[in-house]
Design a protein around this motif. Structure first.
Motif, PDB file in Angstrom:
ATOM      1  N   ASN A   1       0.834  -1.202   0.000  1.00 15.07           N
ATOM      2  CA  ASN A   1       0.000   0.000   0.000  1.00 15.07           C
ATOM      3  C   ASN A   1       0.871   1.255   0.000  1.00 15.07           C
ATOM      4  O   ASN A   1       2.096   1.171   0.081  1.00 15.07           O
ATOM      5  CB  ASN A   1      -0.986  -0.026   1.174  1.00 15.07           C
ATOM      6  CG  ASN A   1      -0.293   0.054   2.518  1.00 15.07           C
ATOM      7  OD1 ASN A   1       0.753   0.665   2.664  1.00 15.07           O
ATOM      8  ND2 ASN A   1      -0.891  -0.566   3.519  1.00 15.07           N
TER       9      ASN A   1
ATOM     10  N   ARG B   1      -6.365  -1.708  -6.041  1.00 15.47           N
ATOM     11  CA  ARG B   1      -6.934  -2.970  -5.559  1.00 15.47           C
ATOM     12  C   ARG B   1      -8.457  -2.922  -5.694  1.00 15.47           C
ATOM     13  O   ARG B   1      -9.029  -1.867  -5.946  1.00 15.47           O
ATOM     14  CB  ARG B   1      -6.584  -3.175  -4.084  1.00 15.47           C
ATOM     15  CG  ARG B   1      -5.102  -3.285  -3.823  1.00 15.47           C
ATOM     16  CD  ARG B   1      -4.853  -3.452  -2.345  1.00 15.47           C
ATOM     17  NE  ARG B   1      -3.417  -3.425  -2.072  1.00 15.47           N
ATOM     18  CZ  ARG B   1      -2.905  -3.394  -0.878  1.00 15.47           C
ATOM     19  NH1 ARG B   1      -3.698  -3.381   0.191  1.00 15.47           N
ATOM     20  NH2 ARG B   1      -1.610  -3.383  -0.700  1.00 15.47           N
TER      21      ARG B   1
ATOM     22  N   ASP C   1      -1.892   0.207  -5.066  1.00 13.22           N
ATOM     23  CA  ASP C   1      -1.043  -0.964  -4.866  1.00 13.22           C
ATOM     24  C   ASP C   1       0.275  -0.741  -5.615  1.00 13.22           C
ATOM     25  O   ASP C   1       0.271  -0.517  -6.827  1.00 13.22           O
ATOM     26  CB  ASP C   1      -1.745  -2.223  -5.382  1.00 13.22           C
ATOM     27  CG  ASP C   1      -1.063  -3.497  -4.937  1.00 13.22           C
ATOM     28  OD1 ASP C   1      -0.342  -3.475  -3.915  1.00 13.22           O
ATOM     29  OD2 ASP C   1      -1.249  -4.528  -5.614  1.00 13.22           O
TER      30      ASP C   1
ATOM     31  N   ASP D   1       4.440  -1.844  -6.417  1.00 14.05           N
ATOM     32  CA  ASP D   1       5.359  -2.971  -6.415  1.00 14.05           C
ATOM     33  C   ASP D   1       6.785  -2.456  -6.216  1.00 14.05           C
ATOM     34  O   ASP D   1       7.012  -1.247  -6.071  1.00 14.05           O
ATOM     35  CB  ASP D   1       5.221  -3.814  -7.691  1.00 14.05           C
ATOM     36  CG  ASP D   1       5.525  -3.040  -8.967  1.00 14.05           C
ATOM     37  OD1 ASP D   1       6.209  -1.996  -8.912  1.00 14.05           O
ATOM     38  OD2 ASP D   1       5.082  -3.482 -10.031  1.00 14.05           O
TER      39      ASP D   1
END
Length: 131
Positions: free
Chosen positions: A2, A32, A38, A40
């Protein structure tokens, strides 16, 4: 991860992450099902890159250029070097200007009696441009 985790991992505040998304410096995060952003590891690398560039004094538009050069693995390093040297020259000029201001203030402070007398060369300089 998050936005809070991305912020902790990258050292960039959540507010700035949102700002960078808003101005298109970074692509909007995948959402999401819950609607939360979201991120990475690649996003975290990009945010760290931006943070280090900001720490070195690069403005947003130059960071945008640096990001494009970073992503282009076929880019000539001469373009990157040119940006770095230009930024270094700008910082050198700003440092010289700050040093000049410091010297002027110290000189003015040295000429001021700093006592109960109303005469103050510091204020005179600010008013008239001459001590």
């Amino acid at each position: 991860m998050n936005i809070g985790q991305a912020s902790s991992s990258s050292g960039i505040s959540q507010r700035m992450i949102r700002h960078y998304e808003k101005i298109g410096l970074i692509p909007p995060a995948v959402r999401r099902n819950s609607g939360y952003r979201d991120y990475d590891q690649r996003d975290v690398y990009t945010l760290r890159f931006i943070g280090r560039a900001r720490d070195l004094g690069f403005p947003i538009e130059e960071i945008r250029t640096l990001l494009a050069l970073w992503r282009d693995r076929d880019r000539p390093s001469a373009e990157v070097k040119k940006l770095a040297l230009s930024r270094a020259a700008e910082l050198h000029a700003r440092a010289a200007a700050l040093e000049s201001m410091r010297c002027t203030l110290e000189h003015l402070a040295d000429t001021c009696h700093g006592d109960d007398r109303p005469d103050c060369p510091i204020l005179h300089e600010l008013e008239w441009g001459t001590p």
